[in-house]
Design a protein around this motif. Structure first.
Motif, PDB file in Angstrom:
ATOM      1  N   UNK A 118       0.833  -1.202   0.000  1.00  0.00           N
ATOM      2  CA  UNK A 118       0.000   0.000   0.000  1.00  0.00           C
ATOM      3  C   UNK A 118       0.873   1.260   0.000  1.00  0.00           C
ATOM      4  N   UNK A 119       1.934   1.242   0.801  1.00  0.00           N
ATOM      5  CA  UNK A 119       2.835   2.399   0.855  1.00  0.00           C
ATOM      6  C   UNK A 119       3.669   2.524  -0.419  1.00  0.00           C
ATOM      7  N   UNK A 120       3.735   1.457  -1.216  1.00  0.00           N
ATOM      8  CA  UNK A 120       4.495   1.495  -2.470  1.00  0.00           C
ATOM      9  C   UNK A 120       3.705   2.105  -3.622  1.00  0.00           C
ATOM     10  N   UNK A 121       2.391   2.231  -3.445  1.00  0.00           N
ATOM     11  CA  UNK A 121       1.535   2.786  -4.511  1.00  0.00           C
ATOM     12  C   UNK A 121       1.898   4.246  -4.781  1.00  0.00           C
ATOM     13  N   UNK A 122       1.630   4.673  -5.995  1.00  0.00           N
ATOM     14  CA  UNK A 122       1.890   6.065  -6.377  1.00  0.00           C
ATOM     15  C   UNK A 122       0.712   6.593  -7.175  1.00  0.00           C
ATOM     16  N   UNK A 123       0.314   7.814  -6.889  1.00  0.00           N
ATOM     17  CA  UNK A 123      -0.700   8.473  -7.713  1.00  0.00           C
ATOM     18  C   UNK A 123      -0.170   9.841  -8.099  1.00  0.00           C
ATOM     19  N   UNK A 124       0.140  10.016  -9.373  1.00  0.00           N
ATOM     20  CA  UNK A 124       0.733  11.288  -9.792  1.00  0.00           C
ATOM     21  C   UNK A 124      -0.300  12.274 -10.313  1.00  0.00           C
ATOM     22  N   UNK A 125      -1.587  12.007 -10.084  1.00  0.00           N
ATOM     23  CA  UNK A 125      -2.599  12.961 -10.549  1.00  0.00           C
ATOM     24  C   UNK A 125      -2.385  14.328  -9.901  1.00  0.00           C
ATOM     25  N   UNK A 126      -2.019  14.331  -8.606  1.00  0.00           N
ATOM     26  CA  UNK A 126      -1.735  15.586  -7.914  1.00  0.00           C
ATOM     27  C   UNK A 126      -0.431  16.181  -8.437  1.00  0.00           C
ATOM     28  N   UNK A 127       0.572  15.327  -8.618  1.00  0.00           N
ATOM     29  CA  UNK A 127       1.872  15.798  -9.109  1.00  0.00           C
ATOM     30  C   UNK A 127       1.769  16.364 -10.520  1.00  0.00           C
ATOM     31  N   UNK A 128       0.911  15.749 -11.335  1.00  0.00           N
ATOM     32  CA  UNK A 128       0.714  16.243 -12.711  1.00  0.00           C
ATOM     33  C   UNK A 128       0.251  17.686 -12.699  1.00  0.00           C
ATOM     34  N   UNK A 129      -0.724  17.984 -11.829  1.00  0.00           N
ATOM     35  CA  UNK A 129      -1.226  19.355 -11.753  1.00  0.00           C
ATOM     36  C   UNK A 129      -0.141  20.315 -11.274  1.00  0.00           C
TER      37      UNK A 129
END
Length: 376
Positions: A118-129
Motif C-alpha cells: 500500500x505504501x508502495x503505490x503512487x498516484x501522480x494525478x496531484x503531481x501532474x497538476x
C-alpha cells in the motif's frame, strides 16, 4: 442538493486555489485543503455521494488524459531507463520499510506485506497538476515521473494479486497477469493503428464537436478496459492521451478537453479528496499516524530519488522527482479498500491509513514547489 454542492465546490476551489498561489504554493494545495474544510470533518457543507464520486473519477481520468496529450513521445522513449530506476526505487524502499513497520506493530506477515505494498503505490494525478503549474510537465523530469508512476502501479497491482492469492484470496494469478499483458498489448496496438483512423473518420460526421467527442470516447474506452483488466483507469486514460498526441488533432483536442476538465471535473476531483477525510476517533492513534506519515514520505522521497540519481539526474532533480512520487492519492485509497474487504487491514488500521494517504497527498505539492523553484 447536488447542484448546490457543485456550486459550493467550484467557488471554494477556485478561491482557495488563487489564495494558495498568492501564498507562493501550487493552486492544487488550496483545492485539497478546502475540501477538508467543506467536508464532514469541519463545516459539513459537502458530503461524499455516489454521484460526486463519479464526477471525481471523471476528473482524474481527464487530468491524466491531458497529461498524455502533453507527453512528448520521443522524450518518453529517452527516459525509459530513468523511469524504470525511479519506479522500482519508489517500490523497494516503501515495501521493505512498510513490511518492517507491520512486523513492529505485531501484524501478520501477510498484513505487513500488504502495508508495504500500500505504501508502495503512487498516484501522480496531484503531481501532474503541480508540474503543469510550474511548467515542468514536458521536461525530462516530468516525463520520468509519469513513466515511473505507470511502472509503480502495474508492479504493485501484480504484486498485490500475488499476495492475495497466497493469503487465501480468490485470485487466479495467471488470469491476472494475462489480463494486464493483454491490455497493454491491445492498448499499444489500438493506439498506434486504430486511434488515428477513428479520429479521421469520426471527425467527418455532420454534427457538432465531433473531434472532441471522438477523443473523449477513446479516453473513456481506454480507461474502462484498463480498469476492467485491473490496471487502473488513469493509466488507460494516459495511454489514450499519448496515442492522440501524435495525431494532427492534438492541439484542438487539448484546448477543448482542458476547458471541459478544469471548469468542473478536475476541481471536483481535487476537492473530493479532502472531503473524504474523516478525523473522528483518530486522536488515540495520532502517534501511529505521524510515524507512518513520516515513513511514507521518506521512503518514496529517498527510494525514488536514489533511483533518479542512479539514472543520471542531479541531486536537485532527483529530490524533485522523489517528492513528486510521494503522493499516494486515489490509487492507495483503492488498495486500502481492498485490504479492508479482504481482512488484510483492520478497521482501525484502515482509518489510520486513510489519514496517512491524505497527508502524503497534501504535502506533495509544496515539496515539489520548494525543490523545483530552487532548481530554476
Amino acid at each position: 442538493m447536488l447542484i448546490l454542492q457543485l456550486a459550493i465546490i467550484l467557488i471554494a476551489s477556485k478561491v482557495a486555489g488563487s489564495l494558495s498561489v498568492r501564498l507562493g504554493q501550487p493552486a492544487v494545495l488550496g483545492k485539497l485543503l478546502v475540501g477538508i474544510v467543506l467536508g464532514p470533518s469541519v463545516l459539513g457543507l459537502v458530503t461524499e455521494t455516489e454521484t460526486l464520486s463519479a464526477l471525481s473519477q471523471i476528473g482524474v481520468i481527464l487530468l491524466m488524459f491531458i497529461a498524455g496529450l502533453e507527453t512528448d513521445i520521443d522524450e518518453f522513449k529517452r527516459t525509459g531507463k530513468a523511469a524504470t530506476y525511479v519506479g522500482f526505487g519508489g517500490i523497494i524502499a516503501p515495501l521493505a520499510f512498510g513490511y518492517l513497520a507491520g512486523i513492529i506493530l505485531n501484524l501478520s506477515v501477510f498484513e505487513s506485506l500488504f502495508l508495504g505494498l500500500l505504501l508502495s503505490a503512487t498516484s501522480v494525478s496531484i503531481s501532474v497538476q503541480a508540474l503543469k503549474e510550474m511548467n515542468q510537465l514536458k521536461t525530462r523530469e516530468g516525463t520520468t515521473i509519469l513513466g515511473a508512476a505507470v511502472i509503480d502501479d502495474v508492479v504493485v497491482i501484480i504484486a498485490l494479486a500475488f499476495l492475495m492469492s497466497f493469503s487465501g484470496g480468490d485470485v487466479n494469478l495467471t488470469m491476472v497477469i494475462f489480463k494486464k499483458v493483454l491490455f497493454f498489448a491491445g492498448a499499444i496496438l489500438i493506439g498506434w493503428k486504430v486511434v488515428p483512423w477513428f479520429l479521421e473518420r469520426f471527425a467527418k460526421l455532420k454534427v457538432t464537436e465531433t473531434v472532441i467527442s471522438s477523443a473523449l470516447i477513446i479516453c473513456f474506452v481506454f480507461a474502462y478496459f484498463a480498469e476492467y483488466t485491473g490496471v487502473a483507469a488513469i493509466i488507460g486514460a494516459y495511454i489514450a492521451g499519448v496515442a492522440i498526441s501524435v495525431t494532427g488533432f492534438k492541439h484542438e483536442i487539448f484546448k477543448k478537453v482542458e476547458t471541459i476538465s478544469y471548469s468542473i471535473f478536475v476541481p471536483v476531483f481535487f476537492t473530493s479528496i479532502g472531503i473524504m477525510a474523516q478525523f473522528n476517533g483518530i486522536a488515540q492513534n495520532l502517534g501511529l499516524i505521524v510515524a507512518l506519515s513520516i515513513l511514507a514520505i521518506l521512503t518514496k522521497l529517498v527510494g525514488a530519488g536514489i533511483g533518479a540519481k542512479l539514472a543520471g539526474f542531479s541531486w536537485r532533480s532527483s529530490a524533485g522527482i522523489g517528492s513528486a512520487m510521494v503522493s499516494r492519492g486515489e490509487v492507495a485509497l483503492i488498495i486500502a479498500a481492498i485490504g479492508l474487504e479482504s481482512m488484510l487491514l483492520s478497521q482501525d488500521m484502515f482509518a489510520v491509513l486513510i489519514v496517512v494517504i491524505l497527508v502524503t497527498t497534501i504535502v506533495t505539492p509544496p515539496m515539489m514547489k520548494l525543490v523545483f523553484k530552487a532548481k530554476d
